[in-house]
Structures are given as structure tokens and as C-alpha cells.
Design an enzyme around this catalytic site. Structure first.
Site, short mmCIF file in Angstrom:
data_model
loop_
_atom_site.label_atom_id
_atom_site.label_comp_id
_atom_site.label_asym_id
_atom_site.label_seq_id
_atom_site.Cartn_x
_atom_site.Cartn_y
_atom_site.Cartn_z
N PHE A 180 -0.37 8.75 -8.83
CA PHE A 180 -1.52 7.42 -9.01
C PHE A 180 -2.38 7.78 -9.77
CE2 PHE A 180 -2.53 3.44 -6.73
CZ PHE A 180 -1.23 2.80 -6.61
N CYS A 203 2.21 0.85 -8.25
CA CYS A 203 3.17 1.47 -7.65
C CYS A 203 4.20 1.68 -8.25
CB CYS A 203 3.50 0.48 -6.36
SG CYS A 203 3.87 -1.23 -6.88
N GLY A 221 0.78 -1.16 0.10
CA GLY A 221 -0.06 0.01 0.04
C GLY A 221 1.06 1.14 -0.03
N GLU A 258 5.81 -3.24 1.22
CA GLU A 258 5.82 -3.08 -0.31
C GLU A 258 5.00 -1.84 -0.40
OE1 GLU A 258 5.46 -2.10 -3.75
OE2 GLU A 258 4.16 -3.75 -4.16
N LEU A 259 5.71 -0.48 -0.92
CA LEU A 259 5.02 0.71 -0.81
C LEU A 259 5.02 1.50 -2.36
CD1 LEU A 259 6.94 1.34 2.67
CD2 LEU A 259 4.58 0.16 2.42
#
Length: 486
Positions: free
Chosen positions: A383, A287, A231, A253-254
Site C-alpha cells: 500500500f 487494493c 478494506g 472486498e479486501l
């Protein structure tokens, strides 16, 4: 007549603990493209999460006694369930996530492969024989952590859930997952249907959509030995803090601000195609999207024109119509954020070459040129479907600009000079590097992870999975006890 596996909506007003349990709190799940209600799901409280973790602990102990070949057979049955219902599941994924149909199909395809890989994991060696002194055996074996908590996002919810869930189960763990409440069916209940149909033990896999309250409960539950989180960086920091306080293993996991570098000798048509895919696929809600396009000054004008041409002709609309390239942004908050970044960057001196407008939840493919460090479009993860064109003169300047970020997820270089491209790539501070490609790449068998604000150095998938979801136990064995000098 084919019977729909989703028509019954087993999850209506419920969550999944091995049984479909009616929840005290409920929430409508909206289709982003139409604003219509797709379904209703249960929203878990902290108490619901704690009870689920206790039940998962019991199921995990029973799971340890299931023979490896029987475990493998269960994973193959789950994969077959998804294959048998491929079209229906893929369409639902597209509708719930706001993705085009090929994106929904991709998620189901990858889920099938990940389940098959998990079946193989159950039959792999999981230890080492170590050198030792005479009359003593020494070996190390991998042991499951126990119960794994998985928290997944809205953009690729099935892949980003199952890539942790399947190997965690294959290595002997139970899993309690909290999918994003915007995409709970894709992020959890589709897999629940598959595992239920395959005959997995009750309580081994549990799905509890929820808000921050449920996520905090998952991080704080004493039964949870590890949390796998995918996220935003802001949310990841909070997950990392909570897991640190509780001494839990955590995989983060960013986000990212990934640079795609295009050198002066690149084929401009090919480069424009790579840029459009890397920046616009799934509306840029990825991402490792190509968040910065670093272009050598001598080709910037010509390449920008080609990108603008693509942006102006990529159709935007309801993704399940099958005639569009870009669907909606996930919600109005995300749309407002994207538009704010674009407007602020233009006010700071960026040039709006295309787009910068929206209709309902659909944001037009946008191109910004003259983007500079210090502008929001240079610094922040957007995003959204925005190409940010930044120019450079020398290779050293390109490397400096690419590394001018807190993130460290993906990077890419396009050039006909392979040696030069690899030399630049070797200097990028990223966990994923692609030469003569764009930044949106993942094959579910490669170690996937970033550094800096993009992650905590862990990786998921491929060869990383055994290390991630197990801990080492060193064992020595003597034929009989022997005395020591004391």
C-alpha cells in the site's frame, strides 16, 4: 456569484441521519499533504449507530411505496448536483484523500455515473415467471434485504462507498454507512449533500463516521441485514466473523498482492508505462495495485532501467498544486509500514534501485529488484509506491510465482503474443484479469471482486448488484385452494 456547497460545512461536529445531528464526540480531519485541519466531524458511538439503524428501518418501509419513476428522478437529481458542483467537490476529494486533482475528478465522475446507473436499476425487471402446473402461477421476485450497512476505506472513499450505497438504495433498501474517519466527507457527507439536495426521504441514508466501536455496532445491529465492507484483509476477517455470528449476508472486498507479468516479447517502453501507473498511481494505495512485477529474465535489466528512469523523474508533493504525480501517504503509520517493508526486503537481499526515502508524508517512488519469495516486499501488501521486480524464466514459473500468495484480486499479462498471454492469464487465481494492461482497472459496470484473502467470492457493481442487495422470494398463486390427498 457561485455559492460554495461545501463552505457551510454542515457536517462540522455532526453526523448525518437525514438531519445534521450534533455528536457528543468530535474529531479533526487532517489534510494529508499539509497536516492542516480540513474540518471537524462527529464520531458516532455504538448507541448512535443502533439508533440510526432503527430510524433507517422506518424510512426503508416508506421508501418501498415510492413509485419507480420517482425514485429514478431522485437519483438523476443527485447526479446533477454532483455535476453542477464538480470542480469544488473534486478539489475537496483530492485534498482529503491526498490524491492528485485528476484522481479527485475521477471519483466525482464515477459517482455521477453510478447514480445514473442506480436510476436505471429502479426501472429494470426484478423477477422471473417460472414454469408450473396448470391452474397455478409461479414466479420469483427480488426483495430488498432491508437495511444495508456500508463500511468504506480511505483510499477511494467516494467510489468505494457509493458503489454499494447507490444500488442498495435503488433495489429498495435503506443504508447506514460508516466511512473511514480519515476521509468522512469524501466517504459519506458529499453523497449526503447530494441526496439531501435531491429530496431523498429523511433517514433513508445515514452517515456515521466512527472507530472500531461503530463498525462493530453496525455488524451487530439486528436491523442490519447485510454489510458491504471494503478494506484490509485483517479488518475484513473481523467483519466476516461478526456477520457470521449474526447470520448476516456480507460482501468483503479486501486487499491484494496483484502480479503484472511482462513477457520477453513486450514493448519495454509501453510495459514500463503500465508498471509505473499500476504501482505508483495514488501512491500505490489501491487494493489492485501492481504489487509484483514478474519480468522474464532476458528483459529484466533493460526494463528495470526504464522503470528506474520513470521513478527518478515522477514529481512528488502537494497534489492540489497540479504539478505532481504522487501525493502523500494517508498517515505516518502507513509511511512507517512502507519504509519498514522496503528496509527489511533490502536487508534480505533485494536491491534498492531507486527511492526508499521520504520527506514528511511523501514517499519517493521506489524500485526494488532481485525480489524473492519470502521477502516482505514479495509476500505483503505494501500500500505504497514500490515496484517489486521478480524475474522468471518460463511461463510455468511465472504462473507459479503469481499464484504464490494468499490473495486473489487482480492479475495482468503483457505480451505481443495474445494467445500466450491469455493462456497464462487463464491459470491465475484472481477475480480480475487484464491482458495487455496493468492491474488497476475498474469501470463501475463490471463485477468487481476477488478470491482467497482478497474477498469472500462476492462481487460488487454491474450485473452483480441485483444479486448482492436483494434476496429471492418464490411465489405461487392458485385461483382457489384445492384439496390434497391427506
Amino acid at each position: 456569484m457561485t455559492i460554495s456547497v461545501l463552505e457551510s460545512k454542515k457536517w462540522s461536529g455532526k453526523f448525518f441521519t437525514g438531519d445534521w445531528v450534533a455528536a457528543s464526540n468530535k474529531q479533526d480531519v487532517m489534510e494529508p499533504a499539509t497536516g492542516k485541519v480540513l474540518s471537524e466531524v462527529g464520531i458516532a458511538t455504538a448507541d448512535d449507530v443502533h439508533l440510526a439503524c432503527q430510524q433507517a428501518t422506518k424510512a426503508q418501509k416508506e421508501w418501498l411505496n415510492v413509485p419507480p419513476r420517482d425514485k429514478a428522478a431522485l437519483f438523476h437529481k443527485a447526479a446533477a448536483f454532483m455535476q453542477d458542483n464538480f470542480d469544488e467537490l473534486a478539489l475537496y476529494v483530492a485534498r482529503e484523500t491526498g490524491g492528485i486533482i485528476p484522481k479527485g475528478q475521477h471519483e466525482i465522475k464515477e459517482a455521477i455515473v453510478i447514480l445514473q446507473l442506480a436510476a436505471n436499476m429502479t426501472l429494470e425487471p426484478n423477477g422471473l415467471t417460472l414454469p408450473s402446473v396448470p391452474e397455478r402461477m409461479s414466479y420469483a421476485t427480488r426483495k430488498p434485504i432491508g437495511v444495508i450497512g456500508v463500511i468504506s476505506p480511505f483510499n477511494f472513499p467516494l467510489i468505494l462507498s457509493i458503489r454499494s450505497i447507490a444500488p442498495a438504495l435503488a433495489t429498495g433498501n435503506a443504508v447506514v454507512t460508516k466511512p473511514d474517519p480519515q476521509t468522512p466527507v469524501t466517504g459519506g457527507f458529499i453523497l449526503a449533500l447530494a441526496l439531501e439536495a435531491a429530496g431523498f426521504p429523511k433517514g433513508l441514508y445515514q452517515v456515521l463516521p466512527g472507530t472500531v466501536e461503530a463498525g462493530e455496532a453496525l455488524c451487530n445491529a439486528p436491523e442490519i441485514g447485510m454489510v458491504a465492507f471494503t478494506g484490509s484483509t485483517a479488518a475484513g476477517r473481523k467483519v466476516g466473523e461478526a456477520c457470521g455470528r449474526n447470520l448476516k449476508k456480507v460482501s468483503l472486498e479486501l486487499g491484494g498482492k496483484s502480479s503484472l507479468i511482462v513477457l520477453e516479447d513486450a514493448d519495454l517502453d509501453v510495459a514500463a508505462s503500465n508498471i509505473a501507473w499500476g504501482a505508483y498511481f495514488h501512491q500505490g494505495q489501491i487494493c489492485m495495485a501492481s504489487g509484483r512485477i514478474l519480468v522474464q529474465e532476458s528483459i529484466a535489466e533493460a526494463l528495470t532501467a526504464k522503470i528506474v528512469e520513470k521513478a527518478l523523474h515522477l514529481p512528488v508533493g502537494d497534489p492540489v498544486s497540479g504539478t505532481v504525480a504522487l501525493g502523500p501517504l494517508i498517515n505516518s503509520r502507513q509511511l512507517e509500514k512502507v519504509h519498514s517493508i522496503v528496509q527489511d526486503s533490502v536487508a534480505a537481499g533485494a536491491k534498492l534501485e531507486a527511492g526508499g526515502t521520504y520527506e514528511g508524508p511523501f514517499y519517493a517512488p521506489t524500485v526494488l529488484s532481485n525480489v524473492k519469495p519470502g521477502m516482505r516486499s514479495f509476500d505483503e501488501e505494501i500500500f505504497g509506491p514500490v515496484v517489486n521486480i521478480v524475474t522468471f524464466e518460463s511461463d510455468a514459473e511465472a504462473v507459479e510465482m503469481a499464484n504464490n500468495t494468499q490473495y486473489g484480486l487482480a492479475g495482468a499479462v503483457i505480451s505481443n503474443d495474445l494467445s500466450r498471454a491469455q493462456g497464462i492469464g487463464a491459470q491465475l487465481h484472481v477475480g480480475l484479469l487484464h491482458i495487455n494492461d496493468q492491474t488497476v482497472n475498474d469501470e463501475c459496470i463490471n463485477p468487481f471482486g476477488g478470491c482467497g484473502a482478497s474477498g469472500n467470492g462476492s462481487a460488487v457493481c454491474g450485473s452483480a448488484d441485483w444479486d448482492l442487495y436483494t434476496h429471492w422470494q418464490w411465489v405461487t398463486v392458485k385461483q382457489s385452494a384445492t384439496p390434497y390427498p391427506f
